[in-house]
Design a protein around this motif. Structure first.
Motif, PDB file in Angstrom:
ATOM      1  N   ILE A 149       0.583  -1.167  -0.060  1.00  0.00           N
ATOM      2  CA  ILE A 149       0.142   0.040   0.005  1.00  0.00           C
ATOM      3  C   ILE A 149       0.804   1.190  -0.054  1.00  0.00           C
ATOM      4  O   ILE A 149       0.620   2.207  -0.757  1.00  0.00           O
ATOM      5  N   SER A 156       3.828   1.503  -1.217  1.00  0.00           N
ATOM      6  CA  SER A 156       4.602   1.739  -2.430  1.00  0.00           C
ATOM      7  C   SER A 156       3.487   2.637  -3.370  1.00  0.00           C
ATOM      8  O   SER A 156       4.392   3.256  -4.203  1.00  0.00           O
ATOM      9  N   PHE A 157       2.260   2.633  -3.325  1.00  0.00           N
ATOM     10  CA  PHE A 157       1.536   3.520  -4.153  1.00  0.00           C
ATOM     11  C   PHE A 157       1.667   5.026  -3.854  1.00  0.00           C
ATOM     12  O   PHE A 157       1.630   5.892  -4.828  1.00  0.00           O
ATOM     13  N   PHE A 158       2.403   5.071  -2.748  1.00  0.00           N
ATOM     14  CA  PHE A 158       2.845   6.503  -2.466  1.00  0.00           C
ATOM     15  C   PHE A 158       4.264   6.845  -2.379  1.00  0.00           C
ATOM     16  O   PHE A 158       5.033   7.740  -1.896  1.00  0.00           O
ATOM     17  N   ASN A 159       4.938   5.995  -3.240  1.00  0.00           N
ATOM     18  CA  ASN A 159       6.493   5.857  -3.373  1.00  0.00           C
ATOM     19  C   ASN A 159       7.185   5.752  -2.125  1.00  0.00           C
ATOM     20  O   ASN A 159       8.306   6.465  -1.948  1.00  0.00           O
ATOM     21  N   TYR A 208       9.067   3.242   0.240  1.00  0.00           N
ATOM     22  CA  TYR A 208       9.481   1.803   0.272  1.00  0.00           C
ATOM     23  C   TYR A 208      10.300   1.567   1.753  1.00  0.00           C
ATOM     24  O   TYR A 208      11.532   1.568   1.805  1.00  0.00           O
ATOM     25  N   TYR A 218       9.209  -4.704  -3.470  1.00  0.00           N
ATOM     26  CA  TYR A 218       8.778  -3.949  -2.295  1.00  0.00           C
ATOM     27  C   TYR A 218      10.135  -3.924  -1.270  1.00  0.00           C
ATOM     28  O   TYR A 218      10.122  -3.249  -0.411  1.00  0.00           O
TER      29      TYR A 218
END
Lengths: 283, 237
Positions: free
Chosen positions: B39, B41-44, B46, B123
């Motif tokens: 989730i 990762s959708f907001f960059n 990591y 990820y």
């Protein structure tokens, strides 16, 4: 044939079984009677090969028994033993899978008759029901020797009666050696044929219930009249209340003189007196 | 082996629920963490970058480790109370461990090539899976050989834990514990003895000859498990 030859079992410094010799020659319903800590469970564990004897030999049909040589012909499950927390039906199925001579139909019939809920898990059963389930598992085994340790623990009067019927039906269907250890002698005496009394690790008596019925009695009367009668008789206990004495006898029957009554002694009283708890003097 | 041994194995599988529960809760927590990473990762973001963690499939090892503890310590007595025989228990348990080792090994490799490959490349960038098949170099052979290497190692581990647990209620169990601790603590600082330890672990884990590693583990498993014949023959319940 079952033979105990000079068997002793010690736990550290405690002697649980003290140089016992005992022979059980034939099939039958045997009652093993003794106080708490008398050595009943140890005797059964030795016979089942669950534990080693410190000294002596235990022989079943010419085979020496020990934990390394557990006999296939003996089934012993302690009533208070832990079981898997499975549904009653699953436990019966598992027992049937594990045991060679398990009578599945008999187990099912008993579960129905005793109204055990097959969908309940073991831990959801009451104490009495747990014991009943373990007893059913034991009795459904058609091994040549069945050992039941306190099988009526936690039973109410109705359950005890049902157990006695169950025991008799099981024996009649498959005659074998069934040894039942219990405290409730008067109830078990209705179905068992022979009695083995154990106390402090020693066998006090091995006899038939009929023999006790014939030889065990109470003489009641004035102390002065009863006391002379006791000479030469095996008096296992006496109770005095003022000038009246009740003497419990285990010996040949006598014809008492006038003034002295002869009464039947209950098996419970007989047991209490024979193990040495019956010498009371009340004034 | 008779049917009763398989019956024992079946009952054992049904009655190590605590092992399953602990394992699946642990795996659930790891899965939840991975989902959070996905989730984020959708907001960059990591947070797992350059992290190396235990392979997801390897948490299944918990089942075989805990199973090897619970079966001798908890199931033996209850099995006997159901009318089971010692010799059937002996054979039944090894069936358990063979099946568990095979399933865990297969699952470990499948997870390595699927879930872990996916999650680490996307990820946990820069990190890698601490999966024994990778870490011990087994995967360098090929997946089929790696399966057998991992299987043999897991079987030996299970048999060793089972045996060690079975003797914990005896004086020789405690002596064994002390000896094992002594071996590790004494052998490690002394170079010549350390080389013996290295040789042993090399043999059962890292050996470049996969066949030798597999055979060593299987022979050791058989030798250690044979002791249970004696241990359980006299174990009271």
């Amino acid at each position: 044939m079952i033979k105990f030859k000079n068997v002793t079992k010690k736990y550290d410094n405690t002697i649980a079984i003290d140089n016992i010799s005992l022979t059980i020659p034939d099939n039958g319903l045997y009652c093993l009677l003794g106080r708490n800590g008398a050595g009943k469970t140890t005797l059964m564990k030795l016979l089942a090969g669950h534990i080693d004897a410190t000294n002596g030999d235990i022989i079943i049909n010419d085979k020496f028994i020990s934990p390394g040589r557990m006999p296939d012909c003996v089934n012993f499950i302690e009533s208070s033993s832990a079981q898997f927390n499975m549904k009653v039906a699953a436990l019966i199925d598992s027992a049937a899978e594990l045991q060679d001579s398990f009578d599945y139909d008999f187990a099912q019939e008993m579960i129905k008759r005793l109204e055990l809920n097959q969908n309940k898990k073991y831990k959801q059963l009451s104490f009495g029901m747990k014991t009943m389930l373990t007893t059913i598992i034991s009795l459904s085994n058609n091994s040549k020797v069945i050992l039941l340790d306190e099988p009526t623990l936690g039973f109410d009067a109705i359950m005890r009666d049902q157990f006695n019927n169950l025991l008799l039906e099981s024996y009649n269907a498959h005659p074998r050696v069934i040894i039942v250890s219990t405290h409730l002698i008067d109830e078990i005496a209705k179905v068992t044929e022979r009695l083995i009394i154990i106390n402090n690790g020693k066998i006090l008596m091995e006899t038939g219930i009929e023999d006790i019925d014939q030889k065990a009695y109470t003489l009641t009367g004035a102390t002065s009249a009863v006391l002379p009668l006791l000479d030469g008789l095996n008096c296992i206990g006496k109770t005095t209340m003022g000038s009246v004495m009740a003497a419990h006898i285990y010996d040949k029957r006598i014809t008492p003189p006038d003034g002295v009554n002869i009464d039947r002694i209950s098996l419970q009283d007989f047991f209490i007196n024979i193990v040495g708890g019956g010498n009371k003097n009340e004034k | 082996m008779k049917n009763k041994s398989f019956a024992i194995a079946k009952i054992n599988f049904k009655n190590i629920k605590l092992a399953y529960t602990i394992t699946f809760i642990t795996m659930g927590c790891i899965l939840a963490q991975d989902i959070v990473y996905i989730i984020l990762s959708f907001f960059n973001i990591y947070p797992g970058e350059n992290n190396s963690t235990v392979g997801f499939g390897n948490y299944l090892y918990l089942i075989i480790i805990l199973g090897a503890i619970f079966i001798p310590s908890m199931n033996f007595k209850k099995m006997m109370n159901l009318g089971g025989k010692r010799k059937d228990f002996f054979w039944g348990c090894i069936i358990n461990y063979i099946i568990m080792a095979a399933v865990m090994s297969l699952a470990g490799i499948i997870f390595y090539y699927t879930y872990e490959a996916f999650i680490f490349s996307n990820y946990y960038k820069g990190g890698f899976s601490l999966n024994p098949v990778y870490w011990f170099g087994w995967i360098n052979n090929n997946p089929v050989i790696a399966f057998f290497q991992q299987f043999a190692f897991l079987l030996f581990a299970a048999v060793f834990i089972h045996t060690l647990t079975a003797i914990q209620d005896k004086w020789y169990g405690w002596i064994t514990d002390i000896i094992l601790i002594a071996i590790i603590s004494v052998f490690t600082p002394i170079a010549p003895l350390r080389s013996v330890l290295i040789w042993f672990f090399n043999l059962i884990i890292f050996h470049s000859n996969a066949l030798l590693q597999i055979i060593s583990c299987l022979i050791l498993s058989a030798a250690v498990y044979a002791l249970n014949k004696i241990i359980f023959a006299r174990k009271p319940f």
